[in-house]
Write an enzyme that holds these catalytic residues in place. Structure first.
Site, PDB file in Angstrom:
ATOM      1  N   ARG A 166       0.896  -1.148   0.104  1.00 19.71           N
ATOM      2  CA  ARG A 166       0.065   0.028   0.042  1.00 19.71           C
ATOM      3  C   ARG A 166       0.985   1.318   0.064  1.00 19.71           C
ATOM      4  O   ARG A 166       0.526   2.143   0.703  1.00 19.71           O
ATOM      5  CB  ARG A 166      -0.999   0.075   1.503  1.00 19.71           C
ATOM      6  N   SER A 240     -11.333  -0.541   3.013  1.00 20.30           N
ATOM      7  CA  SER A 240     -10.543  -1.020   4.072  1.00 20.30           C
ATOM      8  C   SER A 240      -9.833   0.281   4.760  1.00 20.30           C
ATOM      9  O   SER A 240      -9.046   1.136   4.240  1.00 20.30           O
ATOM     10  CB  SER A 240      -9.506  -1.921   3.693  1.00 20.30           C
ATOM     11  N   GLU A 338      -4.967   3.151   6.158  1.00 22.42           N
ATOM     12  CA  GLU A 338      -4.891   3.052   4.888  1.00 22.42           C
ATOM     13  C   GLU A 338      -5.498   4.355   4.132  1.00 22.42           C
ATOM     14  O   GLU A 338      -4.991   4.909   3.237  1.00 22.42           O
ATOM     15  CB  GLU A 338      -5.655   1.878   4.156  1.00 22.42           C
TER      16      GLU A 338
END
Length: 597
Positions: A166, A240, A338
């Protein structure tokens, strides 16, 4: 070229959280020529700029006091390199789910596991999006960008993009400089599924009774996502909210799997580390359905924080902070968001405001050292800076443990070090709680790094003794750098004859232990809202500003507000000292909270 800038633009429906916010200025661009024209405009040059994609991974914490830019660069095409390989090229504003469906319809394999992810093509390399065993970085061939500094179009290979979990070049040193225009993906000319190693896809072949196609995988992925994840057009969310934490294999085997043998885990490319399911941690911390205001831990998938219809950004942030705290309390693991929290505000907490001896000084019985006032009890200098969801520690004083307990610090993203004198680094060993399962990032000069390697050699060995802190070292020079989207400008000052570093973040700057600030560095301190500067005492010192010298520097720089720190007991009692200062200058004390932007 006539670019239309909208004022007070409502952003509510441009983000998947559907939480109200507006931008002072807003503009769109359909090609690189329009983006180049915008980059020369006063609106661009005079404001903080945020680049908005599909709004699926962003939370605006209040109105954005700057310019929001949105790409409208679209278009999809393919180029067949050979019989097996095809390059699919898409504009940054193309809807990601639609693009993946196009690749499947064209018989191109590779992206099918990433079906249904909300957002745009332009966000895919920035976030290095991933799902069901595939990260997009493994399929990206080239990323075409506009360089805000040179005003030229540049192209990065996958290797140059520095993809991580990520993470990418575009979230770190390239953030705000390289704006994604188009992305090229290297795909297979095939309808056969490429990756069936994750979750529900493992049993897909057995269930179908044949080798799954890319359409089969996409259908299974979409079915699974629909069963777990709320649709943003029905329930506001950003997918998420937290990353799956990556921890040391030693910590996993000796602690986590011993206590919780059923915990889901995934291998990483580094055999020394393993990835643990954040959703499992949240659910097993008893947080399913936890609410604050209109924000909720989504019961069907605890990785998601949902807007039940009336959530504020603060509700979401408070739920996220509660989740992080409870997971840390139960499992000793710190979750990292995130979602990109967009916030132009900066909160600064003065952890310590004293000089190398602190106040009271050992063995001293002067009126200041014997004072009952909490504002006269000063630990060694350190500060906590919070902005955009990122927490940065400036210096790790010998009193850090005491400071962290007093201010309930449970999570830090990184530490910025000014220099290696003991009163600024003596608490390094107390960073252990932030090194559980991973290395803690520290940013410092080369000479400071070398000094700490000598003094704390046990933290930097190839094979570490279990439990000792471990650090991810980033050597800095005079160039600005970025930590999780926060731009930091180093300010080189002289501590006597020793070069040390202060830091500027937005319109806030922190400079301590200075005796001289060169003219080139004074230029970096112009137009500040808040300046924190050392002012040791009234009497001259060879390595520190006196109060008079600090006030003279403040008068030259003319920040809206200035705060003095790094005091010895000769400064006198806090209240008496404060009353002697000019109206816009304030004396720091331990625990002082300053809000700026």
């Amino acid at each position: 070229m006539n670019i239309q800038f909208e004022h007070n633009k409502d952003l509510t429906n441009l983000t998947t959280f559907k939480i109200g916010a507006s931008a002072k200025l807003y503009a769109e661009y359909k090609n690189v020529e329009e983006l180049r024209a915008i980059s020369f405009s006063e609106e661009f040059l005079d404001n903080e700029v945020f680049y908005l994609g599909g709004g699926s991974n962003v939370l605006f914490n209040g109105d954005f006091n700057g310019l929001v830019l949105k790409s409208r660069i679209n278009g999809i095409k393919k180029y067949q390199k050979n019989k097996e390989t095809v390059f699919a090229i898409a504009g940054a504003s193309e809807n990601w789910s639609d693009f993946v469906k196009w690749t499947i319809d064209e018989g191109l394999a590779g992206l099918e596991n990433l079906s249904g992810i909300p957002g745009t093509v332009g966000a895919s390399p920035v976030q290095n999006i991933g799902a069901y065993g595939v990260e997009v970085g493994s399929l990206i061939h080239k990323v075409e960008c506009f360089d805000i500094i040179t005003k030229e179009t540049v192209t990065f290979s996958a290797e140059e993009c520095k993809f991580g979990y990520r993470d990418s070049l575009f979230k770190n040193e390239g953030k705000g400089r390289y704006i994604v225009l188009r992305v090229s993906y290297k795909l297979k000319n095939s309808i056969i599924a490429q990756n069936l190693e994750y979750g529900p896809l493992k049993s897909l072949q057995e269930k179908l009774g044949r080798i799954p196609s890319i359409s089969d995988v996409a259908e299974e992925v979409l079915k699974t996502r629909d069963s777990k994840l709320p649709k943003p057009d029905e329930i506001g969310n950003a997918g998420s909210f937290f990353k799956n934490p990556i921890v040391r294999i030693y910590f996993y085997k000796e602690v986590m799997s011993a206590l919780y043998p059923e915990i889901p885990y995934y291998k990483t490319e580094d055999p020394l580390y393993i990835k643990i399911s954040a959703g499992w941690l949240i659910e097993n911390a008893g947080l399913k359905g936890f609410c604050i205001g209109g924000a909720e831990v989504y019961p069907k998938q605890c990785l998601v924080i949902a807007n039940k219809g009336n959530a504020t950004a603060q509700d979401v942030i408070e739920v996220a902070e509660h989740v992080k705290r409870k997971v840390l309390e139960k499992f000793g693991i710190t979750l990292q968001p995130e979602v990109n929290i967009v916030d132009t505000d900066i909160k600064v907490t003065i952890l310590g405001s004293g000089t190398s001896k602190g106040i009271p000084e050992v063995g001293c019985f002067c009126p200041v050292c014997r004072s009952d006032s909490q504002k006269d009890k000063r630990t060694r200098c350190s500060a906590l800076v919070e902005t955009k969801g990122v927490k940065l520690l400036i210096d790790v004083s010998p009193d850090f443990r005491q400071q962290a307990l007093a201010t309930e610090i449970t999570y830090l993203d990184a530490a910025l070090i000014t220099h290696s004198h003991y009163d600024h680094v003596g608490g390094f060993d107390d960073l252990r709680p932030f090194c559980i399962g991973t290395k803690f990032p520290v940013y410092l000069r080369k000479d400071v790094n070398e000094d700490l390697h000598r003094r704390l050699d046990y933290c930097f060995k190839d094979t570490l003794y279990p439990g000792v802190p471990s650090f991810e070292v980033h050597e800095i020079d005079e160039a600005p750098f970025i930590i999780k989207g926060v731009k930091i400008i180093p300010i080189t000052v002289l501590h006597g004859k020793l070069p040390i570093v202060g830091y500027r973040i937005g319109d806030f700057a922190y400079v301590t232990d200075a005796k001289t600030i060169p003219e080139t560095e004074m230029e970096k301190l112009q137009n500040l809202d808040v300046l924190i500067l050392n002012g040791l005492r009234f009497k001259d010192h060879f390595a520190h500003f006196t109060v008079e010298e600090a006030l003279k520097t403040i008068n030259e720089l003319k920040p809206n507000r200035a705060y003095l720190t790094h005091f010895c007991h000769e400064i006198g009692k806090h209240e008496d000292f404060q009353s002697s200062l000019p109206p816009n200058v304030f004396a720091c004390y331990d625990g002082l909270i300053i809000h700026t932007h």
